[in-house]
Write a protein that holds these residues in place. Structure first.
Motif, PDB file in Angstrom:
ATOM      1  N   LEU A   7      47.192  53.917 -16.425  1.00 33.99           N
ATOM      2  CA  LEU A   7      48.430  54.486 -15.894  1.00 33.99           C
ATOM      3  C   LEU A   7      49.172  53.481 -15.021  1.00 33.99           C
ATOM      4  O   LEU A   7      50.408  53.450 -15.011  1.00 33.99           O
ATOM      5  CB  LEU A   7      48.134  55.766 -15.101  1.00 33.99           C
ATOM      6  N   GLY A  67      52.753  55.035 -16.093  1.00 36.90           N
ATOM      7  CA  GLY A  67      52.823  56.425 -16.551  1.00 36.90           C
ATOM      8  C   GLY A  67      52.615  56.541 -18.047  1.00 36.90           C
ATOM      9  O   GLY A  67      52.987  55.639 -18.805  1.00 36.90           O
ATOM     10  N   ILE A 126      47.337  58.175 -23.686  1.00 34.60           N
ATOM     11  CA  ILE A 126      46.098  57.751 -23.031  1.00 34.60           C
ATOM     12  C   ILE A 126      44.932  57.854 -24.001  1.00 34.60           C
ATOM     13  O   ILE A 126      44.099  56.945 -24.106  1.00 34.60           O
ATOM     14  CB  ILE A 126      45.838  58.596 -21.775  1.00 34.60           C
ATOM     15  N   LEU A 177      46.712  61.943  -9.153  1.00 31.24           N
ATOM     16  CA  LEU A 177      47.741  61.846 -10.184  1.00 31.24           C
ATOM     17  C   LEU A 177      48.789  62.918  -9.965  1.00 31.24           C
ATOM     18  O   LEU A 177      48.508  63.971  -9.388  1.00 31.24           O
ATOM     19  CB  LEU A 177      47.151  62.005 -11.591  1.00 31.24           C
ATOM     20  N   GLU A 224      54.450  63.235 -18.686  1.00 27.92           N
ATOM     21  CA  GLU A 224      53.762  62.011 -18.293  1.00 27.92           C
ATOM     22  C   GLU A 224      52.965  62.183 -17.005  1.00 27.92           C
ATOM     23  O   GLU A 224      53.393  62.895 -16.092  1.00 27.92           O
ATOM     24  CB  GLU A 224      54.759  60.863 -18.097  1.00 27.92           C
ATOM     25  N   TYR A 225      51.835  61.490 -16.959  1.00 31.79           N
ATOM     26  CA  TYR A 225      51.031  61.422 -15.741  1.00 31.79           C
ATOM     27  C   TYR A 225      51.275  60.079 -15.052  1.00 31.79           C
ATOM     28  O   TYR A 225      51.403  59.034 -15.706  1.00 31.79           O
ATOM     29  CB  TYR A 225      49.542  61.572 -16.069  1.00 31.79           C
ATOM     30  N   HIS A 226      51.348  60.109 -13.716  1.00 34.02           N
ATOM     31  CA  HIS A 226      51.565  58.913 -12.912  1.00 34.02           C
ATOM     32  C   HIS A 226      50.566  58.888 -11.763  1.00 34.02           C
ATOM     33  O   HIS A 226      50.045  59.936 -11.352  1.00 34.02           O
ATOM     34  CB  HIS A 226      52.986  58.885 -12.342  1.00 34.02           C
TER      35      HIS A 226
END
Length: 252
Positions: free
Chosen positions: A18, A23, A29, A53, A59-61
């Motif tokens: 990430l 992101g 992923i 997170l 989206e994950y950041h």
């Protein structure tokens, strides 16, 4: 070999990815790491629940909880409080980039940096191989030969440029010279076109806290400025830094 937990390793692989991608979605992923969506989903939800997170849309950041941890570690040792002012002084006195770095797990981490233009060598938090930087070589020179060999065994001597030292005997020869002069040089060994000089910073008991360096474009600082003018300035800042540390501990 000590026992390592695979699930924890996977979580950190996700965190690193990430960071690299700035992101990503769960399918991205899963695809990059070759893991099932269900596995990735479990890790993401656990990390999110622990505020590591954040999810923005699909989206994950990385979350700002990392900033909290980083800020704590940056101040964990009380002597670090003197680093920022001395780095600024070094940068101002030379009109070039300066940093204060520490060694951890056999690599160099930039704890404080000051520069008029963006350069990775002065960007707080960046990590470098020790043999490629002036600060790294200054810190290696303070280690025993056995400890230096352990660093080499762990990380090797990878070339970053054509000037990087990749021969172990050559590195040990240079470390002996640094032990004699107290000055370490990086002459385009980390990045083409960038040169620097570094010195170790010590506590009153002679233990090593970290290292200072100042540098800039080779075309601008090569020759007398790098080998005579800057060493005089950085040694003066080193003395002030170490005086600040002594004042913190007080008279014995």
């Amino acid at each position: 070999m000590s026992r390592r937990i695979q699930t924890t390793e996977t979580s950190f692989e996700i965190i690193d990815l990430l960071k690299e991608l700035d992101g990503a979605t769960m399918p991205e992923i899963s695809d990059r790491l070759g893991l099932a969506n269900s596995t990735v989903h479990g890790h993401l939800k656990t990390l999110e629940a622990n505020q590591l997170l954040v999810k923005e849309g699909n989206e994950y950041h990385l979350g700002l909880q990392f900033f909290h941890y980083g800020n704590f570690t940056k101040q964990r040792k009380p002597e670090y409080q003197f680093a920022a002012d001395n780095v600024e002084r070094l940068a101002n006195d030379t009109n070039e980039g300066a940093n204060f770095c520490v060694e951890e797990h056999g690599q160099v981490i930039v704890l404080n940096g000051a520069s008029t233009a963006y350069d990775p060598a002065y960007d707080t938090g960046n990590v470098f191989d020790m043999h490629t930087t002036a600060v790294g070589k200054a810190l290696l020179a303070e280690m025993t030969d056995e400890a230096v060999s352990e660093v080499i065994d762990e990380w090797g001597l990878p070339a970053q440029t054509d000037q990087t030292i990749t021969d172990e005997d050559e590195l040990f020869d240079e470390l002996e010279e640094i032990r004699h002069t107290g000055l370490a040089f990086n002459q385009e060994e980390m990045l083409n076109g960038l040169s620097a000089v570094g010195v170790a910073v010590k506590r009153p008991d002679s233990s090593v806290l970290g290292a200072l360096s100042v540098g800039g474009p080779t075309y601008r600082i090569a020759g007398e400025k790098l080998h005579e003018e800057f060493p005089e300035i950085i040694l003066d800042v080193k003395r002030q830094f170490e005086a600040d540390i002594r004042s913190f501990y007080g008279p014995k």
